[in-house]
Design an enzyme around this catalytic site. Sequence first.
Site, mmCIF file in Angstrom:
data_model
loop_
_atom_site.group_PDB
_atom_site.id
_atom_site.type_symbol
_atom_site.label_atom_id
_atom_site.label_comp_id
_atom_site.label_asym_id
_atom_site.label_seq_id
_atom_site.Cartn_x
_atom_site.Cartn_y
_atom_site.Cartn_z
ATOM 1 N N HIS A 15 -3.619 6.376 2.791
ATOM 2 C CA HIS A 15 -4.007 5.051 2.308
ATOM 3 C C HIS A 15 -5.334 4.691 2.972
ATOM 4 C CE1 HIS A 15 -4.256 0.971 1.295
ATOM 5 N NE2 HIS A 15 -3.934 0.502 2.486
ATOM 6 N N ASN A 31 -10.093 -1.050 0.178
ATOM 7 C CA ASN A 31 -8.635 -0.921 0.173
ATOM 8 C C ASN A 31 -8.106 -1.424 -1.177
ATOM 9 O OD1 ASN A 31 -5.886 -1.310 0.518
ATOM 10 N ND2 ASN A 31 -6.061 -2.304 2.513
ATOM 11 N N CYS A 51 0.804 -1.234 0.000
ATOM 12 C CA CYS A 51 0.000 0.000 0.000
ATOM 13 C C CYS A 51 0.832 1.277 0.000
ATOM 14 C CB CYS A 51 -0.933 -0.003 1.204
ATOM 15 S SG CYS A 51 -1.716 -1.576 1.439
HETATM 16 N N1 ACO Z 1 -18.086 -10.206 9.086
HETATM 17 C C1 ACO Z 1 -18.486 -10.537 10.321
HETATM 18 N N2 ACO Z 1 -17.633 -10.830 11.308
HETATM 19 C C2 ACO Z 1 -16.321 -10.822 11.029
HETATM 20 C C3 ACO Z 1 -15.842 -10.502 9.748
HETATM 21 C C4 ACO Z 1 -16.775 -10.195 8.766
HETATM 22 N N3 ACO Z 1 -16.434 -9.862 7.513
HETATM 23 N N4 ACO Z 1 -14.505 -10.560 9.787
HETATM 24 C C5 ACO Z 1 -14.138 -10.907 11.010
HETATM 25 N N5 ACO Z 1 -15.245 -11.069 11.781
HETATM 26 C C6 ACO Z 1 -15.332 -11.450 13.184
HETATM 27 C C7 ACO Z 1 -14.110 -12.186 13.681
HETATM 28 O O1 ACO Z 1 -14.208 -13.553 13.383
HETATM 29 C C8 ACO Z 1 -14.177 -11.911 15.149
HETATM 30 O O2 ACO Z 1 -15.114 -12.781 15.719
HETATM 31 P P1 ACO Z 1 -14.893 -13.389 17.202
HETATM 32 O O3 ACO Z 1 -14.847 -12.212 18.119
HETATM 33 O O4 ACO Z 1 -16.073 -14.269 17.387
HETATM 34 O O5 ACO Z 1 -13.585 -14.125 17.124
HETATM 35 C C9 ACO Z 1 -14.754 -10.512 15.240
HETATM 36 O O6 ACO Z 1 -15.372 -10.256 13.966
HETATM 37 C C10 ACO Z 1 -13.722 -9.439 15.499
HETATM 38 O O7 ACO Z 1 -12.628 -9.663 14.633
HETATM 39 P P2 ACO Z 1 -11.381 -8.715 14.634
HETATM 40 O O8 ACO Z 1 -10.407 -9.181 13.589
HETATM 41 O O9 ACO Z 1 -10.856 -8.532 16.033
HETATM 42 O O10 ACO Z 1 -12.080 -7.367 14.160
HETATM 43 P P3 ACO Z 1 -11.449 -5.914 14.066
HETATM 44 O O11 ACO Z 1 -12.272 -4.971 14.813
HETATM 45 O O12 ACO Z 1 -9.965 -5.925 14.307
HETATM 46 O O13 ACO Z 1 -11.682 -5.577 12.529
HETATM 47 C C11 ACO Z 1 -10.401 -5.509 10.506
HETATM 48 C C12 ACO Z 1 -11.093 -6.389 11.531
HETATM 49 C C13 ACO Z 1 -11.454 -4.682 9.808
HETATM 50 C C14 ACO Z 1 -9.698 -6.402 9.495
HETATM 51 C C15 ACO Z 1 -9.378 -4.578 11.205
HETATM 52 O O14 ACO Z 1 -8.585 -5.316 12.090
HETATM 53 C C16 ACO Z 1 -8.488 -3.868 10.227
HETATM 54 O O15 ACO Z 1 -8.928 -3.056 9.422
HETATM 55 N N6 ACO Z 1 -7.185 -4.106 10.337
HETATM 56 C C17 ACO Z 1 -6.210 -3.490 9.474
HETATM 57 C C18 ACO Z 1 -6.179 -4.210 8.186
HETATM 58 C C19 ACO Z 1 -5.340 -3.515 7.181
HETATM 59 O O16 ACO Z 1 -5.044 -2.356 7.292
HETATM 60 N N7 ACO Z 1 -4.959 -4.277 6.165
HETATM 61 C C20 ACO Z 1 -4.269 -3.813 5.048
HETATM 62 C C21 ACO Z 1 -2.886 -3.289 5.264
HETATM 63 S S1 ACO Z 1 -1.719 -3.726 4.106
HETATM 64 C C22 ACO Z 1 -2.425 -3.802 2.629
HETATM 65 O O17 ACO Z 1 -3.426 -3.197 2.443
HETATM 66 C C23 ACO Z 1 -1.840 -4.593 1.512
#
Ligand code: ACO
Length: 328
Positions: free
Chosen positions: A255, A285, A116
């Site tokens: 980003h 993203n 990114c």
């Molecule tokens: N729908 C419903 N529930 C979901 C989904 C979904 N799509 N995805 C995950 N969950 C659930 C998980 O299983 C978890 O359930 P549990 O509590 O029963 O175990 C719960 O939601 C919480 O999951 P987390 O991963 O802790 O959720 P979080 O609040 O961290 O959000 C997210 C997840 C959106 C991915 C966040 O962590 C994020 O944006 N992280 C950064 C990601 C990023 O920036 N990536 C790209 C960088 S590099 C690049 O782009 C190449």
Amino acid sequence: MCESKKVGIIGLGKYIPERVLTNKELEKMVDTTDEWIFTRTGIKERRIARADEATSDMAAEAARAALKDAGLKAEDLDLIIVATITPDMFFPATACLVQQKIGARMVPAFDVSVACSGFIYGITIANQFIRSGAYKHALVIAAEKLSSITDWSDRATCVLFGDGAGAAVLGPVDQGGILSFHLGANGKAGDLIKLPAGGSRIPATKKSIEDRLHFIKMEGSELFKHAVKVMADAALEATKPLGLKAEDISLVIPHQANIRILNAVAKRMGLTPDKIYLNIEKYGNMSAASSAVALVEAVQEGRIKKGDKILLDAFGGGLTWGAIVIEW
Ligand code: ACO
């Protein structure tokens, strides 16, 4: 050769695939809801490239638009850089494919693979070549077909990503231009987001396909914490040498990974959320293409005016990060 010491962005363009994939459609594909996706990420929909549309096709479209905006022809280019983690193939470089597609001369053309942060790395590299006097006009394209490396059965990742391309033509300017940059990387945290197979470590085999190792694997919540810190730190590193304070920045073009990351970055930087440009709702993203397309749209919407100081700020797989201050 070019004697100018000031380098700026003199043309911008984008290409967004037509196909819209909404959160509602994703509800039918994996166990998720529109409400979960929107509240956790800020994303409503994303674009998906056609099956016959590769990264170089999108990159070439964005490049043509940027050249038109700059009032230049492909023959005027001295350098072509493509930032991508979804090249058409390992080699030739996507930049070489774009060179041929747009009809550029036999100028240097190469890819940058820093996920990114790629648009910011690409602009910074091009800036050095132009500032040194080696080249006059450079094309930096950030293009991704993330849908080709997305595991559409993994709800934790498939709701996040989209496809698209943004391009910038850089050249000498009389005033303003790129004022500062800060780039960084932390390979120790590289496991947080990766595409495990298909390279020399795990070449493609029947097993690697069955194990779904040719798709993005991500530890989202760990990445989230890194992202907030490195984006805020990179912004500080880029603005500090210029003696700029947060209020001197007219608009941050970040980003677009997650709206909650961006709100936390704004808070850390002491900025009100309205100073952070957002289009994540429409595109999700798009890796390197996110900040490129965001810059194009911010300019098209009149959010950036002559004389404004803007900050481009990104983080991505690697981990990598980068920030640039530009006077428009
Ligand atoms: N729908 C419903 N529930 C979901 C989904 C979904 N799509 N995805 C995950 N969950 C659930 C998980 O299983 C978890 O359930 P549990 O509590 O029963 O175990 C719960 O939601 C919480 O999951 P987390 O991963 O802790 O959720 P979080 O609040 O961290 O959000 C997210 C997840 C959106 C991915 C966040 O962590 C994020 O944006 N992280 C950064 C990601 C990023 O920036 N990536 C790209 C960088 S590099 C690049 O782009 C190449």
